[in-house]
Write a protein that holds these residues in place. Structure first.
Motif, PDB file in Angstrom:
ATOM      1  N   GLU A   1       0.831  -1.205   0.000  1.00 43.78           N
ATOM      2  CA  GLU A   1       0.000   0.000   0.000  1.00 43.78           C
ATOM      3  C   GLU A   1       0.866   1.256   0.000  1.00 43.78           C
ATOM      4  O   GLU A   1       0.525   2.244  -0.622  1.00 43.78           O
ATOM      5  CB  GLU A   1      -0.932   0.008   1.219  1.00 43.78           C
ATOM      6  CG  GLU A   1      -2.060  -0.982   1.132  1.00 43.78           C
ATOM      7  CD  GLU A   1      -3.024  -0.665   0.017  1.00 43.78           C
ATOM      8  OE1 GLU A   1      -3.313   0.522  -0.214  1.00 43.78           O
ATOM      9  OE2 GLU A   1      -3.494  -1.621  -0.626  1.00 43.78           O
ATOM     10  N   LEU A   2       1.996   1.209   0.722  1.00 45.79           N
ATOM     11  CA  LEU A   2       2.897   2.360   0.736  1.00 45.79           C
ATOM     12  C   LEU A   2       3.565   2.566  -0.615  1.00 45.79           C
ATOM     13  O   LEU A   2       3.886   3.688  -0.995  1.00 45.79           O
ATOM     14  CB  LEU A   2       3.967   2.188   1.813  1.00 45.79           C
ATOM     15  CG  LEU A   2       3.485   2.292   3.253  1.00 45.79           C
ATOM     16  CD1 LEU A   2       4.613   1.963   4.209  1.00 45.79           C
ATOM     17  CD2 LEU A   2       2.938   3.676   3.537  1.00 45.79           C
ATOM     18  N   ARG A   3       3.782   1.485  -1.353  1.00 45.91           N
ATOM     19  CA  ARG A   3       4.432   1.587  -2.661  1.00 45.91           C
ATOM     20  C   ARG A   3       3.467   2.033  -3.746  1.00 45.91           C
ATOM     21  O   ARG A   3       3.896   2.460  -4.809  1.00 45.91           O
ATOM     22  CB  ARG A   3       5.014   0.226  -3.051  1.00 45.91           C
ATOM     23  CG  ARG A   3       6.242  -0.121  -2.276  1.00 45.91           C
ATOM     24  CD  ARG A   3       6.794  -1.453  -2.670  1.00 45.91           C
ATOM     25  NE  ARG A   3       6.880  -1.598  -4.103  1.00 45.91           N
ATOM     26  CZ  ARG A   3       6.925  -2.770  -4.719  1.00 45.91           C
ATOM     27  NH1 ARG A   3       6.885  -3.879  -4.045  1.00 45.91           N
ATOM     28  NH2 ARG A   3       7.010  -2.830  -6.030  1.00 45.91           N
ATOM     29  N   ARG A   4       2.176   1.944  -3.501  1.00 44.31           N
ATOM     30  CA  ARG A   4       1.190   2.235  -4.542  1.00 44.31           C
ATOM     31  C   ARG A   4       1.328   3.642  -5.132  1.00 44.31           C
ATOM     32  O   ARG A   4       1.257   3.798  -6.343  1.00 44.31           O
ATOM     33  CB  ARG A   4      -0.220   2.000  -4.015  1.00 44.31           C
ATOM     34  CG  ARG A   4      -1.266   2.229  -5.101  1.00 44.31           C
ATOM     35  CD  ARG A   4      -2.594   1.661  -4.766  1.00 44.31           C
ATOM     36  NE  ARG A   4      -2.477   0.206  -4.746  1.00 44.31           N
ATOM     37  CZ  ARG A   4      -3.184  -0.574  -3.964  1.00 44.31           C
ATOM     38  NH1 ARG A   4      -4.041  -0.050  -3.143  1.00 44.31           N
ATOM     39  NH2 ARG A   4      -3.051  -1.868  -3.998  1.00 44.31           N
ATOM     40  N   PRO A   5       1.520   4.713  -4.341  1.00 43.45           N
ATOM     41  CA  PRO A   5       1.663   6.031  -4.975  1.00 43.45           C
ATOM     42  C   PRO A   5       2.841   6.102  -5.936  1.00 43.45           C
ATOM     43  O   PRO A   5       2.775   6.806  -6.940  1.00 43.45           O
ATOM     44  CB  PRO A   5       1.873   6.978  -3.788  1.00 43.45           C
ATOM     45  CG  PRO A   5       1.298   6.283  -2.628  1.00 43.45           C
ATOM     46  CD  PRO A   5       1.474   4.820  -2.888  1.00 43.45           C
ATOM     47  N   PHE A   6       3.914   5.372  -5.658  1.00 39.67           N
ATOM     48  CA  PHE A   6       5.051   5.386  -6.566  1.00 39.67           C
ATOM     49  C   PHE A   6       4.744   4.611  -7.836  1.00 39.67           C
ATOM     50  O   PHE A   6       5.257   4.926  -8.893  1.00 39.67           O
ATOM     51  CB  PHE A   6       6.297   4.829  -5.873  1.00 39.67           C
ATOM     52  CG  PHE A   6       6.737   5.676  -4.718  1.00 39.67           C
ATOM     53  CD1 PHE A   6       7.284   6.926  -4.940  1.00 39.67           C
ATOM     54  CD2 PHE A   6       6.575   5.238  -3.426  1.00 39.67           C
ATOM     55  CE1 PHE A   6       7.675   7.720  -3.891  1.00 39.67           C
ATOM     56  CE2 PHE A   6       6.966   6.028  -2.367  1.00 39.67           C
ATOM     57  CZ  PHE A   6       7.514   7.271  -2.595  1.00 39.67           C
ATOM     58  N   ASN A   7       3.897   3.585  -7.738  1.00 38.36           N
ATOM     59  CA  ASN A   7       3.500   2.849  -8.929  1.00 38.36           C
ATOM     60  C   ASN A   7       2.620   3.713  -9.818  1.00 38.36           C
ATOM     61  O   ASN A   7       2.585   3.531 -11.028  1.00 38.36           O
ATOM     62  CB  ASN A   7       2.766   1.559  -8.554  1.00 38.36           C
ATOM     63  CG  ASN A   7       3.692   0.542  -7.918  1.00 38.36           C
ATOM     64  OD1 ASN A   7       4.901   0.618  -8.085  1.00 38.36           O
ATOM     65  ND2 ASN A   7       3.123  -0.390  -7.193  1.00 38.36           N
ATOM     66  N   ASP A   8       1.869   4.664  -9.213  1.00 33.67           N
ATOM     67  CA  ASP A   8       1.034   5.554 -10.009  1.00 33.67           C
ATOM     68  C   ASP A   8       1.868   6.529 -10.830  1.00 33.67           C
ATOM     69  O   ASP A   8       1.386   7.090 -11.798  1.00 33.67           O
ATOM     70  CB  ASP A   8       0.083   6.342  -9.110  1.00 33.67           C
ATOM     71  CG  ASP A   8      -0.968   5.463  -8.463  1.00 33.67           C
ATOM     72  OD1 ASP A   8      -1.166   4.323  -8.957  1.00 33.67           O
ATOM     73  OD2 ASP A   8      -1.581   5.899  -7.480  1.00 33.67           O
ATOM     74  N   LEU A   9       3.119   6.757 -10.438  1.00 31.18           N
ATOM     75  CA  LEU A   9       3.974   7.698 -11.156  1.00 31.18           C
ATOM     76  C   LEU A   9       4.549   7.106 -12.433  1.00 31.18           C
ATOM     77  O   LEU A   9       5.045   7.831 -13.279  1.00 31.18           O
ATOM     78  CB  LEU A   9       5.117   8.161 -10.254  1.00 31.18           C
ATOM     79  CG  LEU A   9       4.719   8.992  -9.047  1.00 31.18           C
ATOM     80  CD1 LEU A   9       5.945   9.349  -8.234  1.00 31.18           C
ATOM     81  CD2 LEU A   9       3.991  10.239  -9.469  1.00 31.18           C
TER      82      LEU A   9
ATOM     83  N   MET B   1       2.343  15.340 -14.667  1.00 33.59           N
ATOM     84  CA  MET B   1       2.592  15.538 -13.237  1.00 33.59           C
ATOM     85  C   MET B   1       2.226  16.957 -12.813  1.00 33.59           C
ATOM     86  O   MET B   1       1.598  17.163 -11.781  1.00 33.59           O
ATOM     87  CB  MET B   1       4.054  15.266 -12.909  1.00 33.59           C
ATOM     88  CG  MET B   1       4.419  13.830 -12.873  1.00 33.59           C
ATOM     89  SD  MET B   1       6.151  13.700 -12.388  1.00 33.59           S
ATOM     90  CE  MET B   1       6.388  11.962 -12.578  1.00 33.59           C
ATOM     91  N   VAL B   2       2.637  17.933 -13.617  1.00 42.04           N
ATOM     92  CA  VAL B   2       2.307  19.325 -13.303  1.00 42.04           C
ATOM     93  C   VAL B   2       0.803  19.511 -13.332  1.00 42.04           C
ATOM     94  O   VAL B   2       0.216  20.134 -12.446  1.00 42.04           O
ATOM     95  CB  VAL B   2       3.001  20.283 -14.302  1.00 42.04           C
ATOM     96  CG1 VAL B   2       2.429  21.683 -14.203  1.00 42.04           C
ATOM     97  CG2 VAL B   2       4.491  20.302 -14.053  1.00 42.04           C
ATOM     98  N   THR B   3       0.156  18.946 -14.338  1.00 43.99           N
ATOM     99  CA  THR B   3      -1.294  19.070 -14.454  1.00 43.99           C
ATOM    100  C   THR B   3      -1.993  18.454 -13.257  1.00 43.99           C
ATOM    101  O   THR B   3      -2.903  19.043 -12.690  1.00 43.99           O
ATOM    102  CB  THR B   3      -1.783  18.389 -15.743  1.00 43.99           C
ATOM    103  OG1 THR B   3      -1.148  18.998 -16.849  1.00 43.99           O
ATOM    104  CG2 THR B   3      -3.277  18.511 -15.894  1.00 43.99           C
ATOM    105  N   LYS B   4      -1.553  17.282 -12.853  1.00 41.48           N
ATOM    106  CA  LYS B   4      -2.233  16.569 -11.770  1.00 41.48           C
ATOM    107  C   LYS B   4      -1.982  17.223 -10.414  1.00 41.48           C
ATOM    108  O   LYS B   4      -2.914  17.442  -9.646  1.00 41.48           O
ATOM    109  CB  LYS B   4      -1.773  15.121 -11.738  1.00 41.48           C
ATOM    110  CG  LYS B   4      -2.439  14.305 -10.656  1.00 41.48           C
ATOM    111  CD  LYS B   4      -1.969  12.879 -10.680  1.00 41.48           C
ATOM    112  CE  LYS B   4      -2.592  12.084  -9.547  1.00 41.48           C
ATOM    113  NZ  LYS B   4      -2.036  10.750  -9.470  1.00 41.48           N
ATOM    114  N   HIS B   5      -0.733  17.553 -10.092  1.00 40.24           N
ATOM    115  CA  HIS B   5      -0.400  17.969  -8.741  1.00 40.24           C
ATOM    116  C   HIS B   5      -0.441  19.477  -8.522  1.00 40.24           C
ATOM    117  O   HIS B   5      -0.814  19.924  -7.449  1.00 40.24           O
ATOM    118  CB  HIS B   5       0.971  17.420  -8.356  1.00 40.24           C
ATOM    119  CG  HIS B   5       0.998  15.928  -8.303  1.00 40.24           C
ATOM    120  ND1 HIS B   5       0.347  15.222  -7.328  1.00 40.24           N
ATOM    121  CD2 HIS B   5       1.565  15.014  -9.107  1.00 40.24           C
ATOM    122  CE1 HIS B   5       0.522  13.937  -7.522  1.00 40.24           C
ATOM    123  NE2 HIS B   5       1.260  13.778  -8.602  1.00 40.24           N
ATOM    124  N   LEU B   6      -0.049  20.247  -9.489  1.00 42.62           N
ATOM    125  CA  LEU B   6      -0.026  21.692  -9.287  1.00 42.62           C
ATOM    126  C   LEU B   6      -1.276  22.382  -9.792  1.00 42.62           C
ATOM    127  O   LEU B   6      -1.712  23.373  -9.222  1.00 42.62           O
ATOM    128  CB  LEU B   6       1.202  22.295  -9.972  1.00 42.62           C
ATOM    129  CG  LEU B   6       2.566  21.859  -9.431  1.00 42.62           C
ATOM    130  CD1 LEU B   6       3.674  22.547 -10.203  1.00 42.62           C
ATOM    131  CD2 LEU B   6       2.685  22.155  -7.959  1.00 42.62           C
TER     132      LEU B   6
END
Length: 135
Positions: free
Chosen positions: A62-70, A78-83
């Motif tokens: 579960e902790l690794r999941r956000p890195f798999n989304d990248l 990335m800019v569109t999604k996060h900023l």
């Protein structure tokens, strides 16, 4: 698969290819049986402790999941999604059609607020007003 079969046919020859395929299939079946046997043996020996062992591993996944989304994200996405909260009008140039989730969409004006009226356009040869505090 076709390339592997053609390469095996060229290397082994037509007389040894069926035996090699049989040996490969038998070896894969044996490895699969060993793996399933080891899993069932662990389950029978550890019992409920195996589930307790799996819980921390699932938490790590579960902790690794956000890195798999990248994976597969470009710098632009990335800019569109996060900023920009998913508002890609900066990159596409389509500013007239706001997306469902654009910048500032979570802002709601206070009750009773009325926005000021826009200034009237200047008449021909009329000088614009000067704000000495701003200049």
């Amino acid at each position: 698969m076709v390339i592997l079969v053609v390469a095996a046919l060229m290397i082994l020859g037509p007389e040894r290819l069926p035996g090699a395929i049989r040996w490969t299939a038998q070896s894969l079946r044996q490895v699969r049986d060993y793996a399933s046997g080891a899993t069932s043996q662990l389950r029978s020996e550890l019992g409920p402790e195996l589930d307790e062992l799996r819980k921390p591993l699932e938490e790590l996944n579960e902790l690794r999941r956000p890195f798999n989304d990248l994976r597969g994200m470009t710098p632009r996405s990335m800019v569109t999604k996060h900023l920009l909260d998913g508002d890609d009008s900066l990159f596409t140039g389509k500013f007239d059609k706001p997306t469902s989730k654009s910048i500032g969409s979570e802002y709601a004006p206070p009750p009773g607020y009325t926005p000021p009226e826009p200034p009237k356009p200047l008449a021909r040869n009329e000088k614009p007003p000067i704000d000495f505090d701003a200049t």
